[in-house]
Design an enzyme around this catalytic site. Structure first.
Site, PDB file in Angstrom:
ATOM      1  N   SER A   1      50.487  50.443  82.374  1.00  0.00           N
ATOM      2  CA  SER A   1      50.096  51.703  82.992  1.00  0.00           C
ATOM      3  C   SER A   1      49.598  52.735  81.981  1.00  0.00           C
ATOM      4  O   SER A   1      48.560  52.536  81.358  1.00  0.00           O
ATOM      5  CB  SER A   1      51.279  52.232  83.814  1.00  0.00           C
ATOM      6  OG  SER A   1      50.910  53.328  84.604  1.00  0.00           O
TER       7      SER A   1
ATOM      8  N   ASP B   1      38.229  51.697  73.532  1.00  0.00           N
ATOM      9  CA  ASP B   1      36.874  51.937  74.039  1.00  0.00           C
ATOM     10  C   ASP B   1      36.081  52.883  73.145  1.00  0.00           C
ATOM     11  O   ASP B   1      34.854  52.788  73.062  1.00  0.00           O
ATOM     12  CB  ASP B   1      36.935  52.486  75.467  1.00  0.00           C
ATOM     13  CG  ASP B   1      37.218  51.400  76.495  1.00  0.00           C
ATOM     14  OD1 ASP B   1      37.229  50.217  76.123  1.00  0.00           O
ATOM     15  OD2 ASP B   1      37.432  51.744  77.672  1.00  0.00           O
TER      16      ASP B   1
ATOM     17  N   LYS C   1      48.341  46.788  84.529  1.00  0.00           N
ATOM     18  CA  LYS C   1      48.578  47.635  85.710  1.00  0.00           C
ATOM     19  C   LYS C   1      47.540  48.756  85.727  1.00  0.00           C
ATOM     20  O   LYS C   1      47.636  49.728  84.986  1.00  0.00           O
ATOM     21  CB  LYS C   1      49.983  48.235  85.691  1.00  0.00           C
ATOM     22  CG  LYS C   1      50.269  49.135  86.905  1.00  0.00           C
ATOM     23  CD  LYS C   1      51.678  49.719  86.844  1.00  0.00           C
ATOM     24  CE  LYS C   1      51.964  50.592  88.064  1.00  0.00           C
ATOM     25  NZ  LYS C   1      51.205  51.849  88.078  1.00  0.00           N
TER      26      LYS C   1
END
Length: 555
Positions: free
Chosen positions: A295, A306, A320
């Site tokens: 999460s 990223d 998740k």
């Protein structure tokens, strides 16, 4: 011209008719759906009422309805939960990390409930309660036969209220008077330096103030001379999304997108961006994660990946990518419902299980590799969606020997550490303390009159092989050889205590240190001989390699 006007009128009329028809269909569909919901709610209410009237035994309507609700939600996903009024306080504690109490983790250890870990700086530790103290009384209530949850509830209470605790320590009965305080569980239970220039922050949760704790730790480490940083998200189950955004913001510039949430209704669709000046946007950064990082942990790790801001080390995360919203219900109940999926800056969603497909097919279905999509990081590296966050550098999990599991799970390591603590003076220095040969021999002697057993990996393989062999028509011909092999590989405890003493010594060292330095010391001790930490330090020592990892490879 007249013809054009006529055509326009016809076209306009057709369009109006189409939209009226579409609106009528949509209205009918919506009405049908609302009718179906109302009909089924009425059936459910009628059923409970009739059961209460006619069922042969008395039923508990509250319990029956709760079971029905939970069964219904189980059909959706594991994160959509019903929270009745009586569980609201537990839910608040889980979300905020705050409660009124004495600040100690308690658990069952055979002889009743005992103190497993007093948290540093809170009433239990300040009053002198120690690990392995067996709880006898809370105020005037005998708790020796009560379960852990019942004892925990007695210890909790409003802030600034007194509570008396009676415990058994070794052979002594001791009494303590404490005053309950507001307990704020730390999101950063430990931070420190791995060497002269490398800082380390352990982030175990994402409750309120997680980002502030990480910020404070980072600032302090930099003041101590840290020029590189390890952020440890291993075993972190996640929590508040807003705290994840703030933590990412410590390392990347203001105005950058961290995560998007996209759902069925408009008010859950939102883009979260960094809003502050970062603490340090250049410090070399390694983030640790594993299969229990989930999460909010995945948002932090994924966003930093990223933006090519950190090298990720460890193992693939849980996967998740679902967002939950808590919605109030009548009678102070609540429902935590999945309302959206989150998408990190590259555009990928890391949700690993397709619950819609799982409902259709009746079994849990992961997103197949063939359907995973490729996305690009800021530097053009390829990353995939649909299966958690994959590390840049994978370090396989260490596989502890069955004897080590047995000694830890059977509380033999725990009990020996307690005995050592009662008989020795304080450990002077965490870095210098080691389990000596003499101390290890003491542990082996300690085990001589204690029961423990286990099945080795080889024995398990043999059991499976034997089970298959017994089904073969020629088993009688090979039975003697199988039994002879079985005798040869039956494990020898004494030999295993020698063969696996390195990992057993590590478990002993961490447990003994925890008696003197509590949770912080145990975490610090666990970093020694940690293969994932060692990989991070190796990367820091080869900055060119770190740079190559964060750069797209030319095709």
């Amino acid at each position: 011209m007249k013809m054009n006007k006529t055509k326009t009128k016809i076209l306009l009329g057709a369009l109006i008719g189409f939209f009226l028809l579409a609106g009528s269909v949509a209205f009918t569909v919506k009405n049908d759906k609302l009718f179906a919901i109302a009909k089924n709610i009425d059936i459910f209410a009628t059923l409970v009422r009739e059961l209460d009237s006619y069922y042969v035994d008395e039923i508990d309507a509250d319990e029956l309805v709760t079971v029905g609700i939970q069964a219904m939600l189980d059909e959706l996903d594991p994160y959509t939960e019903y929270i009745p009024e009586e569980e609201s306080e537990d839910f608040r504690v889980m979300t905020t990390g705050e409660y009124g109490g004495v600040g100690a983790l308690i658990g069952a250890r055979g002889e009743g409930s005992m103190i497993i870990m007093p948290y540093t700086g809170f009433p239990a530790q300040n009053a002198g309660l120690r690990i392995a103290d067996i709880l006898l009384k809370v105020d005037s209530v005998d708790v020796s036969q009560k379960n852990t949850s019942e004892v925990s509830e007695l210890l909790k209470g409003p802030e600034n209220t007194p509570v008396k605790v009676s415990v058994l320590r070794d052979a002594d009965t001791l009494e303590f008077e404490l005053v309950r305080k507001k307990i704020s569980l730390k999101n950063v239970p430990y931070y420190g330096k791995l060497d002269a220039s490398t800082g380390y922050i352990k982030l175990s949760d994402f409750t309120t103030n997680a980002s502030a704790e990480v910020r404070n730790a980072l600032v302090d480490l930099k003041a101590q001379g840290a020029e590189k940083l390890v952020l440890d998200l291993r075993d972190n189950p996640g929590g508040l999304l807003s705290e994840a955004v703030e933590i990412v913001n410590l390392f990347i510039p203001k105005g950058k997108e961290v995560v998007k949430t996209i759902g069925k209704i408009e008010n859950v669709n939102r883009t979260y961006k960094t809003s502050k000046t970062p603490v340090d946007k250049n410090i070399p950064l390694v983030v640790l994660l594993n299969e229990r990082s989930a999460s909010a942990s995945e948002i932090v790790a994924g966003a930093l990946q990223d933006y090519d801001r950190a090298v990720l080390v460890g193992r693939k995360s849980f996967g998740k990518g679902l967002v939950q919203t808590t919605i109030p219900l009548t009678y102070n109940a609540q429902v935590k419902v999945t309302t959206a999926k989150y998408y990190i800056p590259s555009g990928r969603c890391i949700q690993a299980i397709d619950y819609a497909l799982s409902r259709e097919e009746g079994e849990i279905r992961s997103i197949p590799d063939s359907l995973r999509q490729a996305f690009k990081t800021q530097n053009g590296r390829t990353v995939l969606d649909g299966a958690g966050i994959e590390p840049d550098e994978t370090v396989e999990a260490y596989r502890y020997a069955p004897i080590t599991y047995s000694l830890v799970a059977g509380n033999h390591v725990f009990d020996f550490a307690t005995q050592y603590f009662y008989s020795k003076q304080a450990v002077v220095n965490i870095e210098e303390f080691e389990v000596s040969d003499e101390l290890y021999e003491d542990f082996v002697s300690f085990l001589s009159d204690r029961e423990y057993d286990y099945t080795t990996y080889l024995e398990k393989s043999l059991e499976d092989m034997k089970e298959l062999a017994e089904q073969a028509p020629y088993y009688s011909e090979i039975k003697e050889q199988v039994e002879a092999l079985e005798k040869r590989i039956i494990h020898n405890k004494e030999q295993d205590l020698i063969s696996y003493q390195k990992e057993i010594r590590k478990a002993l060292r961490e447990e003994i240190i925890s008696r003197y330095y509590f949770q912080e010391g145990m975490i610090q001790a666990s970093l020694q001989n940690d293969s994932v930490i060692e990989k991070a330090m190796e990367l820091f020592s080869t900055p060119d390699k770190m740079g190559q990892i964060l750069t797209a490879k030319s095709e």
